[in-house]
Design an enzyme around this catalytic site. Structure first.
Site, PDB file in Angstrom:
ATOM      1  N   CYS A   1       0.861  -1.188   0.000  1.00 35.06           N
ATOM      2  CA  CYS A   1       0.000   0.000   0.000  1.00 35.06           C
ATOM      3  C   CYS A   1       0.892   1.231   0.000  1.00 35.06           C
ATOM      4  O   CYS A   1       1.898   1.264   0.709  1.00 35.06           O
ATOM      5  CB  CYS A   1      -0.892  -0.009   1.239  1.00 35.06           C
ATOM      6  SG  CYS A   1      -1.978   1.425   1.377  1.00 35.06           S
TER       7      CYS A   1
ATOM      8  N   HIS B   1      -9.144  -3.937  -1.456  1.00 33.11           N
ATOM      9  CA  HIS B   1      -8.114  -3.136  -0.783  1.00 33.11           C
ATOM     10  C   HIS B   1      -8.466  -1.642  -0.864  1.00 33.11           C
ATOM     11  O   HIS B   1      -8.434  -0.938   0.154  1.00 33.11           O
ATOM     12  CB  HIS B   1      -6.745  -3.414  -1.431  1.00 33.11           C
ATOM     13  CG  HIS B   1      -5.628  -2.581  -0.888  1.00 33.11           C
ATOM     14  ND1 HIS B   1      -4.576  -3.112  -0.195  1.00 33.11           N
ATOM     15  CD2 HIS B   1      -5.410  -1.238  -0.930  1.00 33.11           C
ATOM     16  CE1 HIS B   1      -3.762  -2.134   0.172  1.00 33.11           C
ATOM     17  NE2 HIS B   1      -4.240  -0.985  -0.266  1.00 33.11           N
ATOM     18  N   GLU B   2      -8.795  -1.178  -2.075  1.00 30.42           N
ATOM     19  CA  GLU B   2      -9.058   0.265  -2.241  1.00 30.42           C
ATOM     20  C   GLU B   2     -10.314   0.696  -1.489  1.00 30.42           C
ATOM     21  O   GLU B   2     -10.335   1.759  -0.867  1.00 30.42           O
ATOM     22  CB  GLU B   2      -9.156   0.624  -3.720  1.00 30.42           C
ATOM     23  CG  GLU B   2      -7.870   0.422  -4.510  1.00 30.42           C
ATOM     24  CD  GLU B   2      -6.645   1.031  -3.855  1.00 30.42           C
ATOM     25  OE1 GLU B   2      -6.750   2.098  -3.226  1.00 30.42           O
ATOM     26  OE2 GLU B   2      -5.563   0.417  -3.959  1.00 30.42           O
TER      27      GLU B   2
HETATM   28 NI    NI Z   1      -3.701   1.065  -0.074  1.00 27.33          NI
END
Ligand code: NI
Length: 177
Positions: A99, A141-142
């Protein structure tokens, strides 16, 4: 304009993002331009608006051939606003994630293997896709960022969390993500 990406520890990353109320506005266009510039500069697979300090439900993602993800499937360049995620089935898959807000690290994260997601593009046109694998992972994830969740909070076994250079000494994953 390339914006500073907030790093884990910044309380703004833990807030819940607000829905976008109006599409096709100059403000939304400017936000997306900054997000694209920032993601491209850092060779990211995706970016959520809260990562640049904007508490709106806006994410972008897309993966072509990316040297940081040599084995990754391609994911179409997507702007996804006010998303809703619906897991299809209970099957989970584990894979390594990084990330831009947790630079230089990777963790092994379980995600739903199949997923339907809905939302809107920048002009307000609806998006409705059923996806699996890496595409489904990137979306989860986003969209987690919009709920104030960073991937380390999803790692069940923290022995599978560490620095790129130590975890994968044979790969040049860089320090930025
Ligand atoms: Ni991220």
């Amino acid at each position: 304009m390339i914006r500073e990406v907030l790093r884990m520890g910044d309380a703004r990353l833990l807030e819940r993002a607000r829905p976008v109320a109006a599409f096709g506005t100059p403000e939304l266009r400017a936000l997306l331009a900054d997000m694209r510039d920032t993601m491209a500069h850092l060779s990211g697979a995706g970016l959520a608006a809260p990562q640049i300090g904007v508490g709106l439900q806006v994410v972008i993602f897309g993966v072509r051939r990316n040297p940081r993800y040599p084995d990754a499937e391609e994911v179409p360049d997507t702007v996804l606003i006010n998303p809703e995620l619906e897991p299809l089935g209970s099957e989970m898959e584990e894979a390594w994630e990084g990330c831009l807000s947790v630079p230089g690290m990777r963790g092994l994260v379980p995600r739903y293997a199949r997923l339907r997601y809905r939302g809107y593009d920048e002009s307000g046109a609806p998006i409705d896709r059923t996806v699996s694998g890496f595409h489904a992972r990137v979306v989860q994830h986003e969209c987690d960022h919009l709920a104030g969740i960073l991937y380390p909070m999803r790692i069940p076994d923290l022995s599978k969390f560490g620095f790129n250079a130590a975890l994968f000494p044979d790969q040049d994953l860089g320090d930025e993500d």
